[in-house]
Design an enzyme around this catalytic site. Sequence first.
Site, PDB file in Angstrom:
ATOM      1  N   GLU A 277     -14.211  -5.525  -9.093  1.00 29.90           N
ATOM      2  CA  GLU A 277     -12.950  -5.429  -9.826  1.00 29.90           C
ATOM      3  C   GLU A 277     -12.454  -6.819 -10.196  1.00 29.90           C
ATOM      4  OE1 GLU A 277      -9.944  -6.432  -8.321  1.00 29.90           O
ATOM      5  OE2 GLU A 277     -10.158  -6.121  -6.163  1.00 29.90           O
TER       6      GLU A 277
ATOM      7  N   LYS B 261      -4.990  -2.883   2.276  1.00 27.25           N
ATOM      8  CA  LYS B 261      -4.204  -4.119   2.369  1.00 27.25           C
ATOM      9  C   LYS B 261      -3.156  -3.986   3.469  1.00 27.25           C
ATOM     10  CE  LYS B 261      -4.974  -5.519  -2.409  1.00 27.25           C
ATOM     11  NZ  LYS B 261      -5.805  -4.382  -2.873  1.00 27.25           N
TER      12      LYS B 261
END
Length: 308
Positions: free
Chosen positions: A27, A161
């Site tokens: 990405e 995250k």
Amino acid sequence: MSEHQHFHIAEEVAGALTNGAPVVALESTLIAHGLPHPAGAETAAAAEAEIRSGGAMPATIAVLDGKIRVGLTAAEIERVATSGDVAKLSRRDLPTAVAGRSNGATTVAATMLIAERVGIEVLATGGIGGVHRGGETSLDVSADLQELARTSVAVVCAGAKSMLDIGRTLEVLETHGVPVIGFGTGSFPAFYAQDSGFGVDRQVDDFGELARLIRVKWDLGLSGAVLVANPIPPEHEMDHDDAEAAVEAALSEAEAAGISGSKVTPFLLGRMAELTAGSSLQANIELILNNARVAAALSVALAALDMD
């Protein structure tokens, strides 16, 4: 108008796909929004180098001038890193960016969608998005989770995250039938740290076994991703309490400043790097490179299965 008119696949990536060679998608939000310049471009180049060293072909994905590009040149990576007009693109944003002939960096969700469309089975990232803290009331939930539920790509990450609600993120993944496989670990990693305090569905220690599990899932007609949870190497992990203190401080600042939506994660990552005197940034870089190495080996193992 053919869908293929909207894609530009780099020649070496196209050749690898045609020949059944291993390919790993990457990405591009980490280049434009996740890491400061020049760390974003440097880390992207280093991740590609790790994948090549592991015997696979890297394919960094972004949208440039309205064209979905699968495999970027060094100059294009630098453009993503430095241009001021590179938007953050998830699934919903792709039609607007392509129709408007604009530029954008793809999130995990958008990169998965594109990877599956062109035949890439493995994606390497840093950490996935998930349910934000307080998401049970704000409904702030990353589109990554929906994409993991429906798009058949193996995603190698260092967990979710750390600024997210990891427990609720794992609950959503379970609800949507996404297997969470710990590579060499029975614990779900917490991005900057090896252990979030939550478990995984299964621990796998061998690339061949991991590749077989993934292949069997898709052979059974069970669409959707396999999430490969790959912890940050122990020598690079942050102290859990230090990381959590920085997360809490950054979240409070984001709330006070009225920062919301897609701007939250880039703000938090940048502010945490400042609060930790750069240690969170270095940990972020190291886990990205570690995920690239594991993704390359997994891609090679999947390709070997297809040769049997």
